[in-house]
Design an enzyme around this catalytic site. Structure first.
Site, short mmCIF file in Angstrom:
data_model
loop_
_atom_site.label_atom_id
_atom_site.label_comp_id
_atom_site.label_asym_id
_atom_site.label_seq_id
_atom_site.Cartn_x
_atom_site.Cartn_y
_atom_site.Cartn_z
CG HIS A 19 43.41 40.56 73.10
ND1 HIS A 19 44.06 39.77 72.00
CD2 HIS A 19 44.47 41.50 73.13
CE1 HIS A 19 45.12 39.99 71.41
NE2 HIS A 19 45.35 41.15 71.95
CG ASP A 114 40.85 42.85 71.27
OD1 ASP A 114 41.02 42.71 70.25
OD2 ASP A 114 40.33 41.55 71.68
#
Ligand code: UDP
Length: 471
Positions: A19, A114
């Site tokens: 991420h 995210d």
């Protein structure tokens, strides 16, 4: 040069290198030609890892970062899966996120999170900051997620028991068993968290997607059809770590220097991927039997060493201790092993690499695409089986080894796919297809390319907004 009062875009990656890396790559592109700065705010449950700090320290000065105080997860049951761990780390960090946003003392024009960070939308809303989703995977998985809350209502059984493959708009049909892990067991918290986040995607002002038209034409077209309540989708990919100087020299790179062009298969299972010790033996012997050159990032097997590697990326024991007896000597010269972590982006851009045996993390796949390296698709966890279906059956840039009835990929199968990829006609075709994608990628990332244009559109939007923080 940044204007001293230039607006700030805040990015909040949820825990995991998979991420953090894509968000930093997006940040680097965003500041390139725009009067913007970026602050990365990182929720954690432990002290920063080496891998994290290496990435963060190498960022340009217009990108700063803040680690939020670690939250505690010690109240959770011992076998809690990654999705609840990540989601709860974010959820429990929201008060300190809010505090950080307020203390930035500048105009925050957007919050980008995210797929596990959607709970931060509420904080942003409260502070009058528009929030965006950066989707770190492909259009196929994004469409599935958008579709999931409806599927959750209409499908009563487990997805694996569905008689027909699932049809996702614009995508190749996917069998239930190949859908992403968190939806494989509806009674698990991981599933509930996943449905929770997926259902919140529509609250974003926009969804930034790390993929591109040539890779997933039909799926992206469907996602971009305008409908009320559907956020616009910006396919800005492939954004990967292209900074070859980042981690400096590494002994595996010098080893690669001595090998012929396109002759080495790179074997790496991402930041969190580990194998059982039986499977590790099969892989080792399979690589040996393939008679190809290989560079293998070895991690300790997950049945021998407690594995905290998703969060820390470094395994605790010496992984070489678990290789089959005599293996290192027998493969000397032809094989090179690296413990736990290699500079993958640099490795894949090295001319000696001719194939990549990957766990199919989306970043790994994109890093291979931009370097034109064909794949052996060996998915392990998360959404990697869907990615494997995409690259092997749809885009046709990968071979997927068969998993035997015992749940293992056998040594003969490994030797055979690696050989076919590196030597056969089949491998050549995949390589050709991959090179074509690479050429498209170069074009769309260039000054007048579509990905650059999408990023510019966002930057202009975020540059202009004069939102001020209330509270
Ligand atoms: N990576 C690396 N060295 C390693 C393993 C991984 O540099 O030994 C990087 C890789 O280049 C990629 C990221 O870590 O950028 C992994 O992301 P991906 O989405 O492929 O998989 P994940 O680790 O999230 O499962």
């Amino acid at each position: 040069e940044q204007h001293p009062l230039s607006p700030i875009v805040v990015m909040m990656p949820s825990p995991g290198m998979g991420h953090l890396i894509p968000l930093t790559e997006f940040a680097k592109r965003l500041i390139l030609h725009h009067n913007l700065s970026v602050t990365i705010i990182i929720p954690t449950n432990s002290p920063p890892s080496m891998a994290q700090t290496t990435v963060l320290r190498s960022l340009p000065s217009a990108i700063s970062y803040i680690f939020l105080p670690p939250v505690t997860l010690s109240d959770l049951p011992p076998h809690t899966k990654a999705e609840p761990l990540i989601s709860l780390t974010v959820l429990r960090s929201l008060p300190s996120l809010r505090h950080s946003l307020l203390s930035l003392n500048a105009t925050v024009t957007a919050l980008v999170v995210d797929l596990f960070g959607t709970d931060a939308f509420d904080v942003a809303n409260d502070l009058n900051i528009p929030s965006y989703l950066y989707f770190t995977c492909n259009a196929m998985v994004l469409s599935f997620c958008i579709f999931l809350p409806r599927l959750d209502q209409s499908v009563q059984c487990e997805f694996v028991d569905l008689p027909e493959p699932v049809r996702i708009l614009g995508c190749i049909p996917v069998e239930g068993k190949d859908l992403l892990d968190p939806v494989q067991d509806k009674s698990d918290d991981a599933y509930k968290w996943f449905v929770h986040h997926s259902g919140r995607f529509k609250l974003a002002h926009g969804i930034i997607l790390n993929s591109f038209h040539a890779l997933e034409p039909a799926a992206i077209k469907e996602l971009q059809k305008q409908e009320p309540g559907k956020p616009p989708v910006y396919p800005v990919g492939p954004l990967v770590n292209m900074d070859r100087a980042q981690t400096g020299s590494h002994e595996c790179l010098s080893w690669l220097d001595g090998k012929p062009r396109g002759s080495v298969v790179f074997v790496c299972f991402g930041s969190g991927g580990t194998l059982s010790s039986v499977q590790m033996d099969e892989l080792a012997i399979g690589l040996e039997m393939s008679e190809q050159n290989f560079l293998w990032v070895v991690k300790s097997p997950n049945d021998k060493v407690a594995n905290g590697s998703y969060f820390s990326a470094e395994s605790l024991a010496n992984p070489f201790d678990f290789l089959p007896k005599g293996f290192v000597e027998r493969t000397k010269g032809r094989g090179f092993m690296v413990s736990s972590w290699a500079p993958q982006a640099q490795v894949l851009s090295h001319g000696s690499i001719g194939g990549f045996l990957t766990h199919c993390g989306w970043n790994s796949i994109l890093e291979s695409v931009v370097n034109g390296v064909p794949l052996v698709a060996w998915p392990l966890y998360a959404e990697q089986k869907m990615n494997a279906v995409l690259v092997s059956e749809d885009v046709k840039v990968a071979l997927r080894p068969k998993v035997g009835e015992n749940g293992l990929v056998g040594r003969e199968e490994i030797a055979s796919v690696v050989k076919r990829l590196m030597e056969g006609e089949e491998g050549k075709k995949l390589c050709h297809q991959m090179k074509e994608l690479k050429d498209v990628a170069v074009k769309i990332l260039s000054e007048n390319g579509s990905s650059t244009k999408y990023i510019s559109d966002l930057a202009l939007k975020w540059q202009d907004k004069t939102t001020t923080l209330t509270n």
